[in-house]
Design an enzyme around this catalytic site. Structure first.
Site, PDB file in Angstrom:
ATOM      1  CG  HIS A  37      38.599 -13.183 -12.140  1.00 50.57           C
ATOM      2  ND1 HIS A  37      39.214 -12.191 -11.701  1.00 50.57           N
ATOM      3  CD2 HIS A  37      37.288 -13.307 -11.960  1.00 50.57           C
ATOM      4  CE1 HIS A  37      38.301 -11.375 -11.068  1.00 50.57           C
ATOM      5  NE2 HIS A  37      37.187 -11.843 -11.201  1.00 50.57           N
TER       6      HIS A  37
ATOM      7  CB  CYS B 146      43.232 -15.920 -12.928  1.00 47.92           C
ATOM      8  SG  CYS B 146      43.292 -14.431 -12.494  1.00 47.92           S
TER       9      CYS B 146
ATOM     10  NE  ARG C  22      45.053  -7.671  -6.768  1.00 46.33           N
ATOM     11  CZ  ARG C  22      45.556  -8.843  -6.992  1.00 46.33           C
ATOM     12  NH1 ARG C  22      47.006  -9.161  -6.374  1.00 46.33           N
ATOM     13  NH2 ARG C  22      45.081  -9.851  -7.260  1.00 46.33           N
TER      14      ARG C  22
END
Lengths: 453, 245
Positions: free
Chosen positions: B191, B95, B129
């Site tokens: 992540h 990430c 996002r």
């Protein structure tokens, strides 16, 4: 507007006929028909206290509602069931108004989701806002913790609001400092169980002004403690309300008075909720006696160490983020005997689709010491939970994966000698509660053989 | 001879936005279960350290603010990083840590946060996002990797990807590529607990690290029933979901 109210009320009625719980859907329907409904209904209020923050909103609002209820002059509307986004708050107003849209009360005490604050605050006559804490929670919905902070700051630009803020939390303190609001802080005093240092994830370990690592004299939990920045002048504020955890409850101290609130509410995180509610009540000029009455009348909410008496004893807990999960694990750990533990993790929108928070929860500290004879993992993410327990040091032979909630429940109560602890995410909570209740009803009809002989 | 591995976990206080601890737990446990000695060293801000004294480096995810702090701190280590990469040290960037390995990250505020520039790679900020469950497939082995992504950055590079996107957005939501592989460096937007549910990837990193240290990289198989169950459940659910909808 009337149409919106009717649509919402009709939805409420339908849900009731279908025996379905609906804390948000009627609000959603009503807002579709009348988008400004919350604004219109909110205008009828004289005052409104909001409670926001990551953990403890529902408990704090429930405590506060019980305290305020003891003043017969004022009736308070409250969304104590925890539906804290715009639809849920609208639904709660719908319930409190008649078919012509007249509210029965002039005051409200509401819990509001941090991200929803900017959409709600402008439409209500907000006098006080309690901010409990800011932790990472459902990052897939809110983005990063910085985003939550910005939402709160954005919502709190009206200087007429009086903030009641957790001074032990550097993130909450920062939010309060970024607003023009008058702020009264509450904080826990150093007690015998404070930590000098710890490894728990700290969301606010760094100064939000200059980026330096905060220095702590001690921690309560998470990033909560007595902190100061070694580089700039950011430091824990002087609290107006101080709490001192005691065996039998929580002592409240101010410059004017000291009194003990007797409560059976367990866990330090819950004592923070008691302190927050008491601080807000003191600012409403409610005395020690009134606060005590309210706290005594408080019943723990669904899934907050909710105990179902039966054989075996069943205890239901909501878990939804690392700090909350750690607090629940810590409380289960306080029960010294052997037990069965059933963890049900769902990943629907209301739970948070991302379950990586399970890896931030401190299962390695607590799980091996829980004396669990068996761990049952359930829900849509039963597999993830099982892997988490394995990597926390639990023998895989003790772990059972059973995605179906009913079957998981049945496995968990198989051992009638051991209390069964259930930990579930939000969307598994009510189904599990129903399963437990139905199981108990069934037990009543068919008494345990040992009891007959 | 006892096999030993040294893992550097860079700035766990700052770069631990999405449970990167899960990755450390996976590496450490899977090594331990094979009697490999593991030493995990959390490197804190301001502490001086040598990358070359470790066998695996993990850079986790952080918020934009934290990433900028780390970027400044790590500048002095760039030559060492470069050398480690070329020598074949396994480096794992997740990430924010993944973005940091590139030349820059253009934050939504317009500010360009300089990266370490170890890879010829850049990250632009997007307006939305990219969030959700991910399934990618290693083009060489056909092995699936499953996890969760949550990023506003769009990363572009011309190295090999970690995998081809089957479900999800990947590096930039455009080219069906997710992550990066360069020497033994792996970068990815998947992540936090990437490794626990993808044990084959964990073992690959451990094996590479042993070889990097000049030790026998062979790893005996472990009973991975729970890991495989968790992996398979998500892959099946997501692939089914994408086909039907």
């Amino acid at each position: 507007m009337i149409l919106g109210i009717w649509a919402g009320k009709l939805t409420q009625l339908l849900l009731r006929l279908l025996k379905r719980r609906g804390t948000s859907l009627p609000g959603l329907v009503a807002l579709k028909v009348a988008p400004h409904l919350l604004r219109t209904l909110g205008k009828q209020l004289e005052s409104c206290i909001l409670v926001t923050g990551t953990n403890g909103k529902t408990t704090t609002v429930s405590l506060l509602r019980e305290i305020l209820r003891h003043d017969p002059e004022h009736i308070w509307i409250s969304n104590a069931e925890g539906a804290n986004m715009t639809q849920g708050i609208t639904a709660c107003f719908l319930q409190a108004c008649n078919v012509f849209g007249r509210l029965k009360a002039k005051h409200a005490v509401l819990e509001v989701d941090e991200a929803t604050m900017p959409q709600v605050v402008p439409y209500l006559p907000v006098t006080h806002v309690v901010i409990t804490n800011v932790f990472r929670d459902q990052l897939d919905r809110y983005g990063e913790v910085d985003g939550t902070i910005q939402k709160l700051i954005q919502a709190l630009q009206d200087a007429s609001v009086h903030l009641i803020a957790n001074g032990d939390d550097p993130l909450v303190h920062y939010v309060a400092m970024q607003t023009n609001c008058r702020t009264s802080y509450y904080a826990m005093e150093a007690h015998s169980r404070i930590l000098k240092q710890h490894q728990q994830i700290r969301d606010g370990a760094f100064c939000l002004y200059c980026g330096h690592e905060l220095e702590y004299e001690y921690f309560h939990y998470g990033q909560m403690g007595l902190y100061r920045c070694p580089h700039c002048d950011f430091a824990a504020p002087v609290p107006m309300f101080r709490g001192m955890p005691q065996q039998e409850g929580l002592e409240i101290r101010t410059d004017e008075q000291e009194f003990l609130l007797r409560t059976h509410i367990r866990g330090l995180y819950n004592k923070y909720n008691v302190l927050a509610a008491a601080s807000a009540a003191l600012l409403q000029e409610i005395g020690a006696e009134g606060i005590q009455k309210g706290i005594s009348a408080y019943q723990p909410m669904q899934g907050r160490m909710q105990i179902f008496t039966g054989t075996p004893l069943r205890i239901l807990n909501l878990i939804k983020n690392p700090t909350g999960c750690n607090s629940v694990l810590q409380t289960i750990d306080e029960d010294p005997g052997r037990k069965t533990v059933c963890v049900a993790i769902n990943d629907y929108d209301a739970d948070g689709r991302d379950v990586s928070w399970l890896w931030d929860s401190d299962f390695e500290t607590y799980a091996p010491g829980l004396q669990a004879k068996r761990f049952i993992c359930s829900g849509t993410r039963a597999g993830d939970m099982a892997v988490r327990l394995k990597y926390a040091g639990i023998d895989p032979a003790l772990i059972t994966v059973e995605p179906n909630l009913k079957s998981a429940h049945d496995l968990a109560i198989q051992d009638t000698n051991l209390p069964a602890y259930f930990m579930t995410t939000y969307t598994a909570l009510f189904p599990m509660q129903q399963i437990i209740e139905e199981g108990l009803k069934h037990d009543e009809k068919t008494p345990h053989r040992a009891l007959i002989s | 001879m006892t096999r030993k591995l040294r893992i550097a976990h860079l700035f766990p206080d700052l770069l631990n936005l999405y449970a990167d601890r899960g990755n450390i737990l996976a590496l450490a446990n899977r090594a331990k279960w094979r009697n490999i000695d593991v030493q995990v060293t959390p490197i804190r801000l301001g502490e001086s350290f040598s990358i070359l004294e470790h066998d695996i480096v993990l850079l986790g995810g952080g918020s934009d603010r934290e990433q900028a702090i780390i970027g400044r701190e790590l500048k002095q280590y760039v030559p060492e990083f470069q050398q480690a990469l070329e020598n074949g040290m396994p480096i794992l960037g997740i990430c924010g840590g993944y973005q940091l390995l590139g030349k820059y990250y253009a934050a939504p505020t317009g500010e360009k946060i300089p990266g370490l520039g170890i890879l010829e790679m850049a990250t632009e900020s997007g307006t939305t996002r990219l969030i959700g469950n991910v399934v990618i497939e290693d083009p060489k082995t056909g092995q699936t990797i499953v996890g969760f992504e949550n990023h506003s950055g769009r990363t572009y590079h011309s190295y090999d990807p970690l995998g081809i996107v089957k479900v999800g957005h990947g590096n930039n939501g455009e080219d069906q590529r997710e992550g990066v592989r360069c020497h033994n460096l792996i970068g990815t937007y998947i992540h936090g607990p990437l490794l626990p549910k993808n044990p084959y990837l964990t073992d690959e990193i451990l094996s590479l690290a042993l070889a990097y240290r000049g030790l026998d990289g062979e790893l005996e198989p472990l009973p991975d029933d729970l890991e495989h169950l968790a992996h398979r459940t998500m892959v099946e659910r997501l692939l089914q979901g994408s086909r039907s909808g």
